[in-house]
Design an enzyme around this catalytic site. Structure first.
Site, short mmCIF file in Angstrom:
data_model
loop_
_atom_site.label_atom_id
_atom_site.label_comp_id
_atom_site.label_asym_id
_atom_site.label_seq_id
_atom_site.Cartn_x
_atom_site.Cartn_y
_atom_site.Cartn_z
N HIS A 23 0.82 -1.23 0.00
CA HIS A 23 0.00 0.00 0.00
C HIS A 23 0.85 1.27 0.00
CE1 HIS A 23 0.35 0.21 4.39
NE2 HIS A 23 -0.51 -0.75 4.62
N GLU A 79 -5.72 -6.34 10.27
CA GLU A 79 -5.36 -5.86 8.93
C GLU A 79 -5.19 -7.07 8.01
OE1 GLU A 79 -2.25 -2.90 8.79
OE2 GLU A 79 -2.83 -2.32 6.75
N TYR A 191 10.27 0.69 8.60
CA TYR A 191 8.92 0.24 8.98
C TYR A 191 8.30 1.23 9.97
CZ TYR A 191 5.08 -2.88 9.89
OH TYR A 191 3.82 -3.39 9.97
N HIS A 222 6.14 -9.27 11.00
CA HIS A 222 6.92 -9.12 9.75
C HIS A 222 8.41 -9.22 10.08
CE1 HIS A 222 3.46 -7.62 7.44
NE2 HIS A 222 3.22 -6.76 8.41
FE1 FEO Z 1 -0.85 -3.50 10.19
FE2 FEO Z 1 1.19 -5.92 9.00
O1 FEO Z 1 -0.42 -5.03 9.24
#
Ligand code: FEO
Length: 400
Positions: A23, A79, A191, A222
């Site tokens: 995104h 999400e 990030y 992540h």
């Molecule tokens: Fe806020 Fe990795 O989603």
């Protein structure tokens, strides 16, 4: 690939090597969607993955345990990069109950039909005993969605931190001590700058809570798991959330016929003489992701644009929109740029400095058509003043 965090606790997620646009975040190193399986007398899956990769998640789970043996699926964050595969996952795990907060159920229900899902609602401080291990839930609102939650396993001092402390970093290694620490920190910084930065205050509050917890390992949603250096990423987050400034100058600019570029180079030249870290970024040659990351720790930022139709350049407009949303704090800066027959570009940037509450060091430096030597000297002087302000306002980072 070593996927074991502890005996009975494994990574079962998906490595997304090819994603380059998350995104609008430039994921130059790809990413991972981390999910974890905790096997005890009862078995819990912590988080899922992005929808297209649900089959890989299920393959990883069933490589370790019969699907009927999974009792809980914990959703720390709704999400879609983590919850997208929940429908497929719950359908394949016939005895699993979804564990989430009331707010999380509300957010999930806005995305998919959850009416048939077995759901156990939990609140902050609630626990689920799995056997020799316990899942303890910690609500973390606005880090970075309203329903966000951490899951903590006190017996292992293990924190499942969903997005917090994560990195968009695809690698076959799963732990921070298996990869270059500098790369992991760079990706964690990017990030934070591009996802977490607007939520500095909730993050700072959360870090105060974390300081009271015994944390030996942080498993984010992540990137790699903080097994060797959890204290380092906690300290970095404290730096970033509290807006601590490094002695660093960033000069951002766009240009039409090199006039504003010449001015930008002279601003940077003035700042170079200070010996500080100085970055010069052409905004149409540098991604917004990189610019936000550079700005995060900088004490001082100059922004230059020519005037185009009484306005700033479109790429500078996009930059200001993006940075305005991310809300970098504790910066000093000024605007500069060229114009032809009507002003507007540098003036719009100057107004923007007030909207983001940056310290405005001086009036815009403006050149008509081409900057003459007098203007270029003024740019050098402004760059030197910018660097001097960066030096005097900088703070020591917490981990040094
Ligand atoms: Fe806020 Fe990795 O989603």
């Amino acid at each position: 690939m070593n996927t074991q965090l502890f005996p009975g606790i494994d990574w079962v997620g998906y490595i997304d090597w090819k994603v380059r646009d998350f995104h609008s975040y430039d994921t130059v190193r790809g990413t991972t969607y981390n999910a974890y399986l905790v096997r005890d007398r009862k078995t819990a899956l912590i988080d899922a993955v992005k929808a297209p990769f649900g089959d890989r998640l299920l393959r990883n789970i069933t490589g370790l345990v019969e699907p009927e043996r999974v009792d809980y699926v914990v959703c720390n964050h709704a999400e879609p990069d983590h919850a997208g595969a929940l429908p497929e996952t719950l359908a394949a795990l016939p005895n699993a109950t979804l564990v989430c907060t009331k707010k999380c159920r509300e957010v999930l229900a806005a995305h998919v039909d959850v009416s048939d899902w077995p759901i156990q609602l939990v609140d902050g401080g609630d626990t689920i005993a799995l056997g020799n291990r316990t899942l303890t839930f910690l609500k973390t609102p606005m880090v970075h969605w309203p329903e966000s939650m951490f899951t903590y396993v006190p017996e292992e001092k293990l924190l499942f931190s969903m997005d917090a402390f994560g990195q968009h970093y695809a690698t076959s290694e799963r732990f921070d001590d298996e990869v270059a620490l500098a790369t992991t920190i760079d990706e964690a910084r990017a990030y934070y700058a591009n996802i977490v930065m607007p939520f500095g205050r909730p993050v700072a509050n959360l870090l105060k809570q974390a300081a009271t917890m015994d944390i030996a390992m942080i498993a984010p949603a992540h990137g790699v798991i903080w097994r060797r250096h959890p204290e380092r990423i906690l300290a970095e987050y404290a730096n970033w959330a509290n807006g601590r400034r490094r002695p660093k100058v960033v000069v951002l600019y766009d240009s039409m016929w090199d006039s504003t570029e010449r001015m930008a180079e002279c601003v940077a030249e003035g700042a170079f003489s200070s010996g500080l870290d100085v970055k010069l970024c052409h905004v149409r040659r540098t991604s917004l992701t990189t610019i936000a990351t550079e700005v995060l720790e900088a004490a001082a930022v100059a922004i230059g644009t020519p005037t185009l139709n009484q306005e700033k350049m479109p790429a500078v407009g996009a930059l200001l929109t993006y940075l305005g949303g991310l809300k970098p704090v504790n910066k000093a800066g000024f605007a500069f740029g060229s114009f032809g027959w009507s002003k507007g570009g540098a003036e719009r940037v100057d107004e923007w400095l007030d909207t983001v509450k940056w310290e405005r060091l001086q009036e815009p430096v403006i050149a008509r058509y081409r900057p003459d030597e007098e203007i270029l000297t003024a740019c050098r002087a402004a760059g030197a003043a910018l660097a001097a302000r960066a030096r005097e306002s900088a703070e020591l980072p917490l981990f040094d």
